[in-house]
Design an enzyme around this catalytic site. Sequence first.
Site, PDB file in Angstrom:
ATOM      1  N   ARG A 146      11.073  19.231   7.218  1.00 17.95           N
ATOM      2  CA  ARG A 146      10.994  17.789   7.447  1.00 17.95           C
ATOM      3  C   ARG A 146      12.359  17.146   7.219  1.00 17.95           C
ATOM      4  O   ARG A 146      12.984  17.343   6.183  1.00 17.95           O
ATOM      5  CB  ARG A 146       9.950  17.189   6.505  1.00 17.95           C
ATOM      6  N   PHE A 174      -1.837  11.365   3.700  1.00 21.37           N
ATOM      7  CA  PHE A 174      -1.218  11.795   2.453  1.00 21.37           C
ATOM      8  C   PHE A 174      -2.295  11.993   1.392  1.00 21.37           C
ATOM      9  O   PHE A 174      -3.184  11.148   1.230  1.00 21.37           O
ATOM     10  CB  PHE A 174      -0.188  10.768   1.979  1.00 21.37           C
ATOM     11  N   ASP A 185      -1.432   2.192   5.105  1.00 16.07           N
ATOM     12  CA  ASP A 185      -0.404   2.669   4.186  1.00 16.07           C
ATOM     13  C   ASP A 185       0.918   2.688   4.948  1.00 16.07           C
ATOM     14  O   ASP A 185       1.060   3.393   5.950  1.00 16.07           O
ATOM     15  CB  ASP A 185      -0.774   4.076   3.696  1.00 16.07           C
TER      16      ASP A 185
END
Length: 428
Positions: free
Chosen positions: A387, A127, A199
């Site tokens: 998505r 990300f 993460d």
Amino acid sequence: MTTLADCRALDAQDPLRALRDQFTLPEGVIYLDGNSLGVLPKAAPARIAEVVAKEWGEGLIRSWNTASWFDLPQRLGDKVARLIGAAPGEVVCTDSTSVNLYKVLFAALSQQKDSGRKLVVSERSNFPTDLYIAESLCRERGFTLKLIEAGELQGPDSVLTGEVAVLMLTHVNYRTGAMHDMKAITAAAHAAGALTVWDLAHSAGAVPVALNDSNADYAIGCGYKYLNGGPGAPAFAWVHTRHAGKFEQPLSGWWGHAAPFEFTPHYRPAPGVGRYLCGTQPVIALAGLECGLDTVLAAESFNDTNGAMAALRSKSLALTDLFIALVEERCAGQDLALVTPREHARRGSQVCLSRDEGAYAIVQALIARGVIGDYRAGDSQMPDILRFGFTPLYLGFEDVWNAVEHLVQVLETGEWRRAEFNRKNAVT
């Protein structure tokens, strides 16, 4: 071929079906975007109103004590710990994911500053905020950020060499839904002398996580995706107890002081993860996050042995298996390609599809029909992505059937070609 009747039969047999009643879901909406923003818990408006009107309005400053505002970060952290394989006292809920990443990566780099290692390794597809934070810290601290492609961590040519100080990864990739083997990769990193930073933004509340069993070093995660804490909800931070007495906190604010109300002029860090606190905590936002956490923890009653995540994971895999099968059965010839891994051990709680043309517009056409997913832009190395996130707390099998039915119609009629679906919004 799977039928609508088959999906309704699965819903009728679903032991988690009652958990849907915890949420406010708009009529006619199939929500497949809990991986970006979770649904509103029914308990949240009343709880937030209580904090505002009674605890703040009547209790005023006394509520730091009488309403237990002061220990909210630790109390909520203990709830998160039950979902990520951590122990009580190891997690705090505070700040944003980006800020917490800055803190833990700074701590990991500080531990390695005298090791002679100068590389921070992460994936190019991580990300972007993670990469931006790492790029900034590396520049400030004299390290180099090395970006790798998926798959380069395994095999005899692994990038985990003696130069690597920190391996920073997102457990479930935000674009593809691909999931790392945290335990194996952490072991490989430690064997090479590197520390790990994980993460968990797309993992916490979505897939089982075992931080202590995996022997990880540091982790952070998000409160407003699968944890249903509300837009911009506080995030969380975790550190393994072996580092708890020695890691550094770059943002040494008064809430992370060992005794904040002594008001001494010099900083003395709180023991353990408590030093990851910085400034005064956002009580109203934390109250909303607690409501969200309670919706996930409600699944514990369906699997007393392995906790909430075991029960949720089983349904998540069934939902995503069904979606993949229906798309491949009913959308054949529509140029959709599966990006998410088929293997359960490598799949998060989302399914991502790519298409050479019209990915953004297809998502917009679905949203107009009440099927809410999202779009992630590609580049020269990655395709555009449609998505879809699957939150088993409030999604059923009939929802999956109906979502695919709408997708079939959007594609077969060419509805996505309409001009209004091809105008880019600020948020995609």
